[in-house]
Motif scaffolding. Sequence first.
Motif, mmCIF file in Angstrom:
data_model
loop_
_atom_site.group_PDB
_atom_site.id
_atom_site.type_symbol
_atom_site.label_atom_id
_atom_site.label_comp_id
_atom_site.label_asym_id
_atom_site.label_seq_id
_atom_site.Cartn_x
_atom_site.Cartn_y
_atom_site.Cartn_z
ATOM 1 N N MET A 192 -6.078 -18.285 3.347
ATOM 2 C CA MET A 192 -6.481 -18.845 4.708
ATOM 3 C C MET A 192 -6.006 -20.228 4.955
ATOM 4 O O MET A 192 -5.734 -20.575 5.769
ATOM 5 N N SER A 223 -13.501 -19.690 12.063
ATOM 6 C CA SER A 223 -13.294 -18.871 10.886
ATOM 7 C C SER A 223 -14.406 -17.511 11.124
ATOM 8 O O SER A 223 -15.612 -17.696 11.518
ATOM 9 N N ASP A 235 -7.577 -17.266 10.162
ATOM 10 C CA ASP A 235 -8.282 -16.436 9.092
ATOM 11 C C ASP A 235 -7.183 -15.489 8.189
ATOM 12 O O ASP A 235 -5.965 -15.596 8.719
ATOM 13 N N GLU A 263 -3.486 -11.729 9.680
ATOM 14 C CA GLU A 263 -3.694 -12.844 9.282
ATOM 15 C C GLU A 263 -3.116 -14.080 10.067
ATOM 16 O O GLU A 263 -2.190 -13.707 10.682
#
Length: 243
Positions: A73, A106, A190, A231
């Motif tokens: 991340m 986040s 993230d 992601e």
Amino acid sequence: MTHAAVITGVGITAPNGLGAEDYWAATREGRSGIGPVTRFTPDGYPSRLAGEVPGFVAEEHLPSRLIAQTDHMTRLALLAADWALADAGIEPEALPEFEAGVITASSSGGFEFGERELRNLWSKGGSHVSAYQSFAWFYAVNTGQISIRHGMRGPSGVVVSDQAGGLDALAQARRQIRKGSSVIVSGGVDASICSWGWVAQLAGGRLSTSDDPDRAYLPFDASAAGHVPGEGGAIVVLEDAEA
């Protein structure tokens, strides 16, 4: 005096585009980034599709010392921040020491890093757990690593508010511009596509169980049946318009 905030730089690491140019092309063409999970073996789980960032090799963009201490991340966030600053034409080292800050969002933190270190703890013992586990999993780690990498010691923070996090972070960044900061790096990234992160997301009962990448995620559609984990994200540079 009211300080107007303007976005001057963009950096994107997304499942349907690595870099702003690729992402914009995919957006215009309606190209999806959803496909079978490859970051771990999803067999046995009811959900097996994800949006993974393609073609990202951290070693091609970041020094080895950062690779050792960061989750997937954070590596994505660092690259996006590098690109955003370059896009804005900003050289952070040329700014006054406390002139620039970092505010990111986040929702999960560094799950993959944490999972690996917990496995080491269970299977090998505490002496095999990385010292970087003390912060690599933490929600604020993207803000911290971007700040350290670019020497940004101005107003900084992290927002944890699930899907709304990125927008909330931008609102916080704008607030700091209004208070007098000239540059704030902001956004949300993230990445929790690992077995530990997968179980955590499945627990919410909202993941799509379709195996058809074209039908798994259909927001605002009568056939909608949950969401597909993804992601990546975007980092932008906000500046005071006068500056």
